[in-house]
Design a protein around this motif. Sequence first.
Motif, PDB file in Angstrom:
ATOM      1  N   TRP A   1      58.665   4.919 104.699  1.00 47.88           N
ATOM      2  CA  TRP A   1      60.102   5.351 104.655  1.00 47.88           C
ATOM      3  C   TRP A   1      60.193   6.594 103.686  1.00 47.88           C
ATOM      4  N   ALA A   2      59.411   6.528 102.760  1.00 48.80           N
ATOM      5  CA  ALA A   2      59.589   8.012 101.875  1.00 48.80           C
ATOM      6  C   ALA A   2      59.337   9.169 102.581  1.00 48.80           C
ATOM      7  N   PHE A   3      58.180   8.933 103.291  1.00 53.79           N
ATOM      8  CA  PHE A   3      57.427  10.053 104.044  1.00 53.79           C
ATOM      9  C   PHE A   3      58.592  10.433 105.171  1.00 53.79           C
ATOM     10  N   ALA A   4      58.928   9.568 106.023  1.00 51.65           N
ATOM     11  CA  ALA A   4      60.313   9.929 106.928  1.00 51.65           C
ATOM     12  C   ALA A   4      61.185  10.694 106.196  1.00 51.65           C
ATOM     13  N   ALA A   5      61.696  10.078 105.311  1.00 54.71           N
ATOM     14  CA  ALA A   5      62.841  10.653 104.403  1.00 54.71           C
ATOM     15  C   ALA A   5      62.537  11.951 104.255  1.00 54.71           C
ATOM     16  N   LEU A   6      61.473  12.213 103.549  1.00 56.07           N
ATOM     17  CA  LEU A   6      60.994  13.626 103.088  1.00 56.07           C
ATOM     18  C   LEU A   6      60.912  14.778 104.290  1.00 56.07           C
ATOM     19  N   CYS A   7      60.442  14.117 105.258  1.00 55.75           N
ATOM     20  CA  CYS A   7      60.338  14.981 106.469  1.00 55.75           C
ATOM     21  C   CYS A   7      61.635  15.532 107.010  1.00 55.75           C
ATOM     22  N   PHE A   8      62.638  14.511 107.073  1.00 56.66           N
ATOM     23  CA  PHE A   8      64.050  14.806 107.378  1.00 56.66           C
ATOM     24  C   PHE A   8      64.707  15.900 106.463  1.00 56.66           C
ATOM     25  N   VAL A   9      64.481  15.464 105.098  1.00 57.78           N
ATOM     26  CA  VAL A   9      64.912  16.521 104.222  1.00 57.78           C
ATOM     27  C   VAL A   9      64.455  17.949 104.272  1.00 57.78           C
ATOM     28  N   LEU A  10      63.150  18.063 104.519  1.00 60.69           N
ATOM     29  CA  LEU A  10      62.412  19.212 104.266  1.00 60.69           C
ATOM     30  C   LEU A  10      63.023  20.248 105.863  1.00 60.69           C
ATOM     31  N   ALA A  11      63.147  19.172 106.630  1.00 64.06           N
ATOM     32  CA  ALA A  11      63.742  19.843 108.108  1.00 64.06           C
ATOM     33  C   ALA A  11      65.274  20.608 107.895  1.00 64.06           C
ATOM     34  N   MET A  12      65.932  19.755 107.054  1.00 63.93           N
ATOM     35  CA  MET A  12      67.309  20.261 106.990  1.00 63.93           C
ATOM     36  C   MET A  12      67.532  21.192 105.985  1.00 63.93           C
ATOM     37  N   THR A  13      66.609  21.093 104.946  1.00 66.51           N
ATOM     38  CA  THR A  13      66.885  22.276 103.765  1.00 66.51           C
ATOM     39  C   THR A  13      65.933  23.518 104.432  1.00 66.51           C
ATOM     40  N   SER A  14      65.523  23.635 105.272  1.00 69.31           N
ATOM     41  CA  SER A  14      64.609  24.840 105.705  1.00 69.31           C
ATOM     42  C   SER A  14      65.521  25.648 106.685  1.00 69.31           C
ATOM     43  N   GLY A  15      66.791  24.766 107.319  1.00 65.46           N
ATOM     44  CA  GLY A  15      67.755  25.697 108.068  1.00 65.46           C
ATOM     45  C   GLY A  15      67.695  25.119 109.652  1.00 65.46           C
ATOM     46  N   GLN A  16      66.835  24.063 109.674  1.00 68.27           N
ATOM     47  CA  GLN A  16      66.875  23.758 111.196  1.00 68.27           C
ATOM     48  C   GLN A  16      68.165  23.511 112.195  1.00 68.27           C
ATOM     49  N   MET A  17      69.035  22.954 111.414  1.00 76.18           N
ATOM     50  CA  MET A  17      70.453  22.513 111.876  1.00 76.18           C
ATOM     51  C   MET A  17      71.051  23.895 112.225  1.00 76.18           C
TER      52      MET A  17
END
Length: 329
Positions: free
Chosen positions: A213-229
């Motif tokens: 779960w930590a790895f999945a959450a980390l992947c989500f956070v990195l994607a959002m903070t990098s500007g994917q949205m």
Amino acid sequence: MAAWPVVAVLVLLAWGGPPAAAGQKRKEMVLSEKVNQLMEWASKRSVIRMNGDKFRRLVKAPPRNYSVIVMFTALQPHRQCVVCKQADEEYQILANSWRYSSAFTNKIFFAMVDFDEGSDVFQMLNMNSAPTFINFPAKGKPKRGDTYELQVRGFAAEQLARWVADRTDVNIRVIRPPNYAGPLMLGLLLAVVGGLVYLRGSNLDFLYNKTGWAFAALCFVLAMTSGQMWNHIRGPPYAHKNPHTGQVSYIHGSSQAQFVAETHIVLLFNGGVTLGMVLLHEAATSDMDVGKRKIMCIAGIGLVVLFFSWLLSVFRSKYHGYPYRYVSC
């Protein structure tokens, strides 16, 4: 002598009335021919391809009571313009949405000038980059706002539609073709989860695995903070190639915009910093021997220093005049 006025009137009637009226009639005939020609082409293809002659006759030359949105591009393979192909896909979606809407009229048309088909048009407009979108209004010449700010707003069809509405008062509801990738991926994910639950029905401890779960959450956070949205909303180009020097820029020079490649770079740098912090934590809390913990500590410090320094370099390139740096870059 009294017969001369009568003769003059007869001559004027024979020639179709006063010169001004005859000129107006000719202008209306030319305008009608141009509109009919554009409507015929638009019925076959939403984006009308133009060369130099068509552009000068139907877009530049008066009379004109319609607006023309023109995309200046370079789609030939040897031009290697990846952004042009991506922008063309969005432009086609916009034009199709207008062509097949119930509000479709002859008030606005969508056209395209490819560099290899109309290089003279590029020279005439002193244009040296592609893709470029320009609105040629029904009256007068294009103003500053009639050139679309591609680097700031991106080329998503929705952004183009907002710009068109602002310049022409024509509101276009963008309708995208069905995309089944999202539902397929969701279905695949549910099938995998369902399969795991079925196969390991007697042991569901994996659902409580903190590391997973930590790895999945980390992947989500990195994607959002990098500007994917931001990329999903604005649809920016992947990178920018200078048409004069051929140099490719992966980092946008403005703090108000970004390239897709830039988000991938920031994602990588953030991931490197995170990995360094994880190594430092493990070095401080694990039960391994001292030698291995020292190696993990040095590696963690190196990753944090290196990738955080690169992150600051990206920040400095976008916020000019930023005075601080982590290490010299």
